[in-house]
Design a protein around this motif. Structure first.
Motif, PDB file in Angstrom:
ATOM      1  N   THR A  79       7.476  10.483 -16.231  1.00  0.00           N
ATOM      2  CA  THR A  79       6.150  10.032 -15.787  1.00  0.00           C
ATOM      3  C   THR A  79       5.036  11.051 -16.007  1.00  0.00           C
ATOM      4  O   THR A  79       3.876  10.669 -16.156  1.00  0.00           O
ATOM      5  CB  THR A  79       6.170   9.703 -14.288  1.00  0.00           C
ATOM      6  OG1 THR A  79       6.518  10.885 -13.547  1.00  0.00           O
ATOM      7  CG2 THR A  79       7.168   8.582 -13.979  1.00  0.00           C
ATOM      8  N   HIS A 136       5.657   1.532  -3.412  1.00  0.00           N
ATOM      9  CA  HIS A 136       4.764   1.996  -4.471  1.00  0.00           C
ATOM     10  C   HIS A 136       5.298   1.686  -5.871  1.00  0.00           C
ATOM     11  O   HIS A 136       4.659   2.044  -6.861  1.00  0.00           O
ATOM     12  CB  HIS A 136       4.532   3.503  -4.344  1.00  0.00           C
ATOM     13  CG  HIS A 136       3.819   3.888  -3.087  1.00  0.00           C
ATOM     14  ND1 HIS A 136       4.080   5.062  -2.410  1.00  0.00           N
ATOM     15  CD2 HIS A 136       2.865   3.242  -2.374  1.00  0.00           C
ATOM     16  CE1 HIS A 136       3.312   5.128  -1.335  1.00  0.00           C
ATOM     17  NE2 HIS A 136       2.579   4.034  -1.291  1.00  0.00           N
ATOM     18  N   GLU A 140       6.504  -1.170  -8.717  1.00  0.00           N
ATOM     19  CA  GLU A 140       6.398  -2.587  -9.071  1.00  0.00           C
ATOM     20  C   GLU A 140       6.612  -2.758 -10.573  1.00  0.00           C
ATOM     21  O   GLU A 140       6.507  -1.806 -11.350  1.00  0.00           O
ATOM     22  CB  GLU A 140       5.044  -3.164  -8.661  1.00  0.00           C
ATOM     23  CG  GLU A 140       3.850  -2.683  -9.459  1.00  0.00           C
ATOM     24  CD  GLU A 140       2.571  -3.420  -9.063  1.00  0.00           C
ATOM     25  OE1 GLU A 140       2.400  -3.702  -7.867  1.00  0.00           O
ATOM     26  OE2 GLU A 140       1.744  -3.700  -9.956  1.00  0.00           O
ATOM     27  N   HIS A 158       5.608  -4.331 -14.199  1.00  0.00           N
ATOM     28  CA  HIS A 158       4.418  -4.723 -14.942  1.00  0.00           C
ATOM     29  C   HIS A 158       4.868  -5.235 -16.308  1.00  0.00           C
ATOM     30  O   HIS A 158       5.596  -4.540 -17.033  1.00  0.00           O
ATOM     31  CB  HIS A 158       3.484  -3.521 -15.118  1.00  0.00           C
ATOM     32  CG  HIS A 158       2.322  -3.783 -16.020  1.00  0.00           C
ATOM     33  ND1 HIS A 158       1.299  -4.619 -15.673  1.00  0.00           N
ATOM     34  CD2 HIS A 158       2.037  -3.323 -17.274  1.00  0.00           C
ATOM     35  CE1 HIS A 158       0.416  -4.661 -16.656  1.00  0.00           C
ATOM     36  NE2 HIS A 158       0.849  -3.876 -17.648  1.00  0.00           N
ATOM     37  N   ARG A 207       6.020   0.399 -12.975  1.00  0.00           N
ATOM     38  CA  ARG A 207       4.734   0.996 -12.638  1.00  0.00           C
ATOM     39  C   ARG A 207       4.836   1.654 -11.262  1.00  0.00           C
ATOM     40  O   ARG A 207       5.444   1.098 -10.345  1.00  0.00           O
ATOM     41  CB  ARG A 207       3.650  -0.093 -12.636  1.00  0.00           C
ATOM     42  CG  ARG A 207       2.247   0.448 -12.578  1.00  0.00           C
ATOM     43  CD  ARG A 207       1.235  -0.554 -13.081  1.00  0.00           C
ATOM     44  NE  ARG A 207       1.029  -1.643 -12.136  1.00  0.00           N
ATOM     45  CZ  ARG A 207      -0.049  -2.432 -12.160  1.00  0.00           C
ATOM     46  NH1 ARG A 207      -0.985  -2.256 -13.083  1.00  0.00           N
ATOM     47  NH2 ARG A 207      -0.170  -3.413 -11.296  1.00  0.00           N
ATOM     48  N   ILE A 208       4.243   2.835 -11.128  1.00  0.00           N
ATOM     49  CA  ILE A 208       4.343   3.610  -9.882  1.00  0.00           C
ATOM     50  C   ILE A 208       2.939   4.000  -9.421  1.00  0.00           C
ATOM     51  O   ILE A 208       2.130   4.502 -10.208  1.00  0.00           O
ATOM     52  CB  ILE A 208       5.192   4.886 -10.070  1.00  0.00           C
ATOM     53  CG1 ILE A 208       6.564   4.546 -10.654  1.00  0.00           C
ATOM     54  CG2 ILE A 208       5.353   5.626  -8.734  1.00  0.00           C
ATOM     55  CD1 ILE A 208       7.439   5.754 -10.956  1.00  0.00           C
ATOM     56  N   TRP A 209       2.673   3.792  -8.135  1.00  0.00           N
ATOM     57  CA  TRP A 209       1.397   4.162  -7.527  1.00  0.00           C
ATOM     58  C   TRP A 209       1.542   5.558  -6.913  1.00  0.00           C
ATOM     59  O   TRP A 209       2.416   5.804  -6.092  1.00  0.00           O
ATOM     60  CB  TRP A 209       1.037   3.163  -6.444  1.00  0.00           C
ATOM     61  CG  TRP A 209      -0.210   3.466  -5.671  1.00  0.00           C
ATOM     62  CD1 TRP A 209      -0.291   4.027  -4.427  1.00  0.00           C
ATOM     63  CD2 TRP A 209      -1.558   3.217  -6.068  1.00  0.00           C
ATOM     64  NE1 TRP A 209      -1.595   4.148  -4.025  1.00  0.00           N
ATOM     65  CE2 TRP A 209      -2.403   3.660  -5.016  1.00  0.00           C
ATOM     66  CE3 TRP A 209      -2.142   2.682  -7.208  1.00  0.00           C
ATOM     67  CZ2 TRP A 209      -3.792   3.562  -5.087  1.00  0.00           C
ATOM     68  CZ3 TRP A 209      -3.516   2.581  -7.264  1.00  0.00           C
ATOM     69  CH2 TRP A 209      -4.319   3.014  -6.219  1.00  0.00           C
ATOM     70  N   SER A 245      -0.655   9.204  -5.437  1.00  0.00           N
ATOM     71  CA  SER A 245      -1.930   9.717  -4.920  1.00  0.00           C
ATOM     72  C   SER A 245      -1.781  11.205  -4.686  1.00  0.00           C
ATOM     73  O   SER A 245      -0.806  11.655  -4.080  1.00  0.00           O
ATOM     74  CB  SER A 245      -2.300   9.016  -3.604  1.00  0.00           C
ATOM     75  OG  SER A 245      -3.554   9.484  -3.134  1.00  0.00           O
ATOM     76  N   ARG A 304      -3.728   6.558  -8.370  1.00  0.00           N
ATOM     77  CA  ARG A 304      -3.737   5.904  -9.680  1.00  0.00           C
ATOM     78  C   ARG A 304      -2.374   5.244  -9.922  1.00  0.00           C
ATOM     79  O   ARG A 304      -1.372   5.613  -9.311  1.00  0.00           O
ATOM     80  CB  ARG A 304      -4.029   6.901 -10.801  1.00  0.00           C
ATOM     81  CG  ARG A 304      -2.900   7.864 -11.111  1.00  0.00           C
ATOM     82  CD  ARG A 304      -3.287   8.886 -12.175  1.00  0.00           C
ATOM     83  NE  ARG A 304      -2.170   9.718 -12.586  1.00  0.00           N
ATOM     84  CZ  ARG A 304      -1.689  10.741 -11.877  1.00  0.00           C
ATOM     85  NH1 ARG A 304      -2.237  11.058 -10.719  1.00  0.00           N
ATOM     86  NH2 ARG A 304      -0.666  11.438 -12.336  1.00  0.00           N
ATOM     87  N   TRP A 305      -2.358   4.273 -10.818  1.00  0.00           N
ATOM     88  CA  TRP A 305      -1.108   3.702 -11.309  1.00  0.00           C
ATOM     89  C   TRP A 305      -0.692   4.476 -12.552  1.00  0.00           C
ATOM     90  O   TRP A 305      -1.539   4.850 -13.363  1.00  0.00           O
ATOM     91  CB  TRP A 305      -1.296   2.233 -11.693  1.00  0.00           C
ATOM     92  CG  TRP A 305      -1.355   1.284 -10.541  1.00  0.00           C
ATOM     93  CD1 TRP A 305      -2.454   0.626 -10.068  1.00  0.00           C
ATOM     94  CD2 TRP A 305      -0.265   0.853  -9.733  1.00  0.00           C
ATOM     95  NE1 TRP A 305      -2.127  -0.168  -9.009  1.00  0.00           N
ATOM     96  CE2 TRP A 305      -0.767  -0.055  -8.778  1.00  0.00           C
ATOM     97  CE3 TRP A 305       1.098   1.164  -9.704  1.00  0.00           C
ATOM     98  CZ2 TRP A 305       0.019  -0.669  -7.815  1.00  0.00           C
ATOM     99  CZ3 TRP A 305       1.892   0.546  -8.742  1.00  0.00           C
ATOM    100  CH2 TRP A 305       1.363  -0.363  -7.817  1.00  0.00           C
ATOM    101  N   GLN A 349      -2.868   8.733 -17.696  1.00  0.00           N
ATOM    102  CA  GLN A 349      -1.505   8.724 -17.160  1.00  0.00           C
ATOM    103  C   GLN A 349      -1.264   9.907 -16.229  1.00  0.00           C
ATOM    104  O   GLN A 349      -0.665   9.764 -15.168  1.00  0.00           O
ATOM    105  CB  GLN A 349      -0.502   8.752 -18.321  1.00  0.00           C
ATOM    106  CG  GLN A 349       0.945   9.018 -17.937  1.00  0.00           C
ATOM    107  CD  GLN A 349       1.664   7.788 -17.395  1.00  0.00           C
ATOM    108  OE1 GLN A 349       1.083   6.721 -17.245  1.00  0.00           O
ATOM    109  NE2 GLN A 349       2.940   7.948 -17.087  1.00  0.00           N
TER     110      GLN A 349
END
Length: 423
Positions: A259, A274, A276, A278, A287-289, A291, A297-298, A397
């Motif tokens: 990542t 966090h 999900e 995509h 996809r990872i959220w 902070s 950010r995603w 990214q």
């Protein structure tokens, strides 16, 4: 005829009831001389339990009560000092300045409480730990006894000289910025509490230290070797706790490499909710959220992250009845990085050092020590050289700027540009 206070004192002496209302306690303290009023009730002298020295609280035009330790046991001396403090506070209030001059250590201790509270509640940044260490080891020992309003540029110069002698080395710019930020937080905290006027000029610490250099990255050969080595290494450990720590570290490193997220606050605080799926052009991506330092950010994980997430799921028997898709869909609030007993590791720094020593990869070919941040730099290098990612996409990214990437990877971008230009 005896005075009213003497009559009250005799009354309370004869009263043996342990249950007394606040009003009765107030009258008792007043009658027995433990409470003294001055200046039409705007000043109150009192003694704390187990203390012989007088304390003072006073009220100004702002209707707020302020508390000060007088430092005297003798009542007459205490009255005189209380009057002086009150008169000075009134004068400062009329000038629009804080009525009391607080010492640096008082404001610093209050700042530490704020920082630790944010850390305990999961909203603090990892750098807060460093701020607290700077306050304890440097700022409070030097500035602690100085009043906030008395610190001047000469004090700053002496502090910076003292700090250099204490550290016995030249400070990096990043270290100086940490000291700068911790110092500023103390004054910000004092202003917020009304201990210092926001119009008071605050002398600032310097920030021009030695220029930082990027943490050494891994080569492709080293990464391939490390990933194979970790499969066996993670199965070891002298205790169950050590074994679980090794398993989790392997997963953590592989996610960092998939990542490019920041080690620490960004990575450590990821929860299952966090994650999900995509889908784009019939291809599904994880996809990872996150902070952290630059806000939320995603980011899109590389496909090799999915088996790692599956391994993490399989360590918890309560999720055996769920597929990975179902688990991600349910948006659980449990943290990703936790042991089977539910406990979260404080950090991975210590176990990472052991991994580096055991694998023989602690030092780069230039003799520089590797850290967990080395994986972020490795991700950036691989993205530009191997995965043909453009620098603008990479900046989004990684949650950084194109300018920052160009600054650290200028040689790589120049090489890539040369290859394109040469055809």
């Amino acid at each position: 005829m005896p005075k009213e206070t003497e009559v009250l004192a005799l009354f309370f002496k004869s009263t043996s009831s342990p249950e007394k209302s606040p009003q009765l306690k107030y009258l008792e303290n007043l009658a027995t001389g433990k409470l003294v009023h001055m200046r039409d009730g705007n000043i109150t002298l009192y003694k704390r339990e187990r203390s012989k020295q007088w304390q003072m609280r006073f009220r100004l035009y702002d209707k707020k009560w302020h508390r000060v330790s007088i430092g005297y046991e003798d009542l007459e001396y205490a009255k005189k000092k209380a009057g002086d403090i009150y008169d000075r506070a009134r004068f400062m209030e009329e000038l629009g300045l804080p009525p009391l001059n607080k010492r640096f250590d008082s404001a610093a201790e209050a700042t530490k409480v704020e920082l630790q509270s944010d850390l305990d509640n999961g909203v603090g940044k990892k750098i807060y730990v460093d701020y607290i260490a700077v306050l304890d080891n440097y700022l409070i020992p030097f500035f602690g006894k100085k009043f906030l309003t008395n610190i001047n540029h000469q004090d700053i110069a002496e502090y910076e000289l003292w700090r250099t002698e204490k550290m016995k080395r030249k400070l990096m710019r990043s270290t100086m910025m940490t000291h700068f930020s911790a110092y500023n937080r103390v004054f910000d905290s004092a202003i917020k509490r009304g201990w210092l006027s926001d119009k008071h000029p605050v002398p600032r610490l310097g920030t021009k230290g030695e220029k930082s250099t990027p943490r050494p990255a891994f080569t492709r050969k080293e990464i391939d070797y490390l990933f194979v080595f970790m499969k066996t290494w993670s199965e070891g450990g002298k205790t169950e706790e050590a074994h679980n720590g090794r398993l989790l570290l392997r997963d953590y490193i592989e996610i960092l490499m998939a990542t490019g997220m920041r080690h620490g606050t960004e990575a450590k605080n990821i929860q299952w909710k966090h994650l999900e799926w995509h889908t784009d052009k019939s291809i599904r991506y994880l996809r990872i959220w996150v902070s952290g330092k630059t806000g939320p950010r995603w980011l899109i994980a590389r496909h090799e992250a999915v088996p790692v997430i599956e391994r993490l799921k399989q360590r918890f028997t309560e999720w055996d009845h769920l597929t990975l898709d179902q688990l991600i869909e349910e948006k659980h609030e449990e943290y990703l990085w936790r042991h089977p007993n539910g406990e979260r590791p404080y950090d991975f720094v210590s176990s990472f050092k052991w991994l580096m020593k055991d694998s023989g990869l602690l030092l780069s070919t230039n003799g520089l020590k590797r850290t967990l941040y080395s994986f972020r730099h490795t991700y950036a290098t691989f993205s530009l050289v191997e995965w043909n990612m453009d620098i603008h996409t990479l900046a989004k990214q990684m949650g950084t700027s194109v300018q920052m990437l160009e600054r650290f990877y200028s040689k790589l971008t120049a090489t890539l540009a040369a290859e394109k230009l040469a055809g």
